[in-house]
Design an enzyme around this catalytic site. Structure first.
Site, PDB file in Angstrom:
ATOM      1  N   HIS A 262     -84.968  34.710  11.290  1.00 26.64           N
ATOM      2  CA  HIS A 262     -85.926  35.158  10.459  1.00 26.64           C
ATOM      3  C   HIS A 262     -87.391  34.796  11.001  1.00 26.64           C
ATOM      4  O   HIS A 262     -88.138  35.820  10.819  1.00 26.64           O
ATOM      5  CB  HIS A 262     -85.811  34.861   9.046  1.00 26.64           C
TER       6      HIS A 262
ATOM      7  N   HIS B 133     -76.230  44.918  10.589  1.00 28.30           N
ATOM      8  CA  HIS B 133     -75.328  44.465   9.407  1.00 28.30           C
ATOM      9  C   HIS B 133     -76.223  43.542   8.410  1.00 28.30           C
ATOM     10  O   HIS B 133     -76.501  42.484   8.788  1.00 28.30           O
ATOM     11  CB  HIS B 133     -74.670  43.385  10.420  1.00 28.30           C
TER      12      HIS B 133
ATOM     13  N   SER C 230     -82.769  39.387   6.169  1.00 29.48           N
ATOM     14  CA  SER C 230     -83.749  39.955   7.351  1.00 29.48           C
ATOM     15  C   SER C 230     -83.937  41.543   6.702  1.00 29.48           C
ATOM     16  O   SER C 230     -85.182  41.827   6.908  1.00 29.48           O
ATOM     17  CB  SER C 230     -82.755  40.256   8.461  1.00 29.48           C
TER      18      SER C 230
ATOM     19  N   GLU D 171     -74.926  48.683   6.178  1.00 30.64           N
ATOM     20  CA  GLU D 171     -73.737  47.590   5.429  1.00 30.64           C
ATOM     21  C   GLU D 171     -72.756  48.490   5.049  1.00 30.64           C
ATOM     22  O   GLU D 171     -72.728  49.421   4.711  1.00 30.64           O
ATOM     23  CB  GLU D 171     -74.470  47.128   4.534  1.00 30.64           C
TER      24      GLU D 171
ATOM     25  N   ASN E  45     -71.152  51.961   9.768  1.00 33.18           N
ATOM     26  CA  ASN E  45     -70.790  51.063  10.598  1.00 33.18           C
ATOM     27  C   ASN E  45     -71.959  50.591  11.506  1.00 33.18           C
ATOM     28  O   ASN E  45     -72.578  51.661  12.382  1.00 33.18           O
ATOM     29  CB  ASN E  45     -69.567  51.516  11.827  1.00 33.18           C
ATOM     30  N   GLY E  46     -72.618  49.714  11.562  1.00 38.86           N
ATOM     31  CA  GLY E  46     -73.860  49.061  12.159  1.00 38.86           C
ATOM     32  C   GLY E  46     -73.729  49.446  13.570  1.00 38.86           C
ATOM     33  O   GLY E  46     -74.851  49.695  14.342  1.00 38.86           O
TER      34      GLY E  46
ATOM     35  N   ASP F   5     -76.867  41.739  14.152  1.00 38.16           N
ATOM     36  CA  ASP F   5     -76.442  40.515  13.817  1.00 38.16           C
ATOM     37  C   ASP F   5     -75.108  40.407  12.901  1.00 38.16           C
ATOM     38  O   ASP F   5     -75.064  40.109  11.843  1.00 38.16           O
ATOM     39  CB  ASP F   5     -77.190  39.703  12.941  1.00 38.16           C
TER      40      ASP F   5
END
EC number: 2.1.1.266
Length: 281
Positions: free
Chosen positions: A19, A42, A101, A119, A144-145, A165
């Site tokens: 972060h 994500h 994040s 997400e 789906n990221g 991530d």
């Protein structure tokens, strides 16, 4: 398989590193008046209650944000990060909540900037959506990221950051990260990409580095913070951020920040840090 819940790990040493890097990149993007696009592949739920059963079970935040909370000698860059987390806690002295994040990014967005948060977890997505329901600059998708990297780039702004991530609960995630970067870079070569990675077994982590090297992409910076030496035993010993097209100031900033973070987060003296180029310009 979607069993991972970040609430067990929110605010730990890996989150602190991730972060701070995220904040520094977004602050750099804000130096220009033109808007930018932020994609979080994500996202989790965006905000975490540190008194939850999951958080209390591990207590990981106590060795992360908890060790910075009352420090009076914070370097300027770290102080800004801690100030953001304190704002989430309503300026109070007690550490009760931690920002994921998405919330850190949303805090830094201006009216001309926008964010897409993805997400896939069926129980996390509704919470994420609810947390950002009033934010006009933020779009939340249950998707789906990895696929969103290909689907959304290039952004209309032609400026931006992609944060990748995944939880790495599947071994395929290591390869999917590299594939997503390849797809994204083909479409948006001037964008900044930040990849978070854990060091659980060093050989798995090296798959990302070798995969990225094989793409031929230049300007790839690796930033890593270890809390103890590598081990064959199960458990995360370190974490890092790989940044493609980093701001020119990031390398210097992290070299100034990491000695303090290592000393403060790992008072036992077992910590170490690295800032190095996987591929230079």
């Amino acid at each position: 398989m979607l069993s991972y819940h970040h609430s067990f790990h929110a605010g730990n040493h890996a989150d602190v590193l991730k972060h701070i890097v995220l904040m520094l990149i977004l602050e750099n993007l804000k130096l220009k008046e033109k808007g930018f696009f932020y994609l979080d592949t994500h996202s989790g739920v965006g905000r975490y209650r540190l008194s939850s059963n999951e958080s209390e079970k591990t207590g990981e935040y106590k060795e992360g944000i908890g060790r910075l909370w009352d420090q009076t000698d914070l370097p300027e860059d770290i102080a800004r990060y801690v100030k953001m987390i304190k704002k989430l806690n309503y300026g109070g002295k007690e550490l009760r909540y931690y920002a994921g994040s998405p919330l850190i990014a949303a805090e830094l967005l201006r009216s001309q900037d926008r964010a897409l948060l993805t997400e896939l977890h069926p129980s996390d997505y509704p919470i994420l959506r609810n947390n950002f329901s009033d934010d006009k600059n933020v779009t939340v998708k249950c998707d789906n990221g990895f696929q969103q990297v290909k689907a959304t780039l290039p952004p209309k702004e032609r400026r931006g950051l992609v944060l990748i991530d995944p939880p790495y609960e599947l071994k395929d995630d290591y390869d999917l990260v590299v594939k997503a970067i390849e797809e994204g870079y083909k479409r948006f070569a001037t964008g900044t990409y930040a990849i978070w990675y854990p060091v659980v077994l060093r050989q798995q982590t090296k798959r990302i580095f070798k995969g990225l090297e094989a793409t031929g992409i230049r300007k790839i910076l690796k930033i890593e913070l270890a809390v103890r030496p590598d081990s064959d035993q199960r458990g995360m010993t370190a974490s890092g951020m790989v940044v493609i097209n980093p701001p020119w100031t990031l390398e210097t900033q992290m070299k100034e920040i990491l000695p303090y973070l290592t000393k403060t987060l790992v008072p036992e003296g077992t910590g170490s840090w690295t800032v190095e180029w996987i591929t230079p310009e």
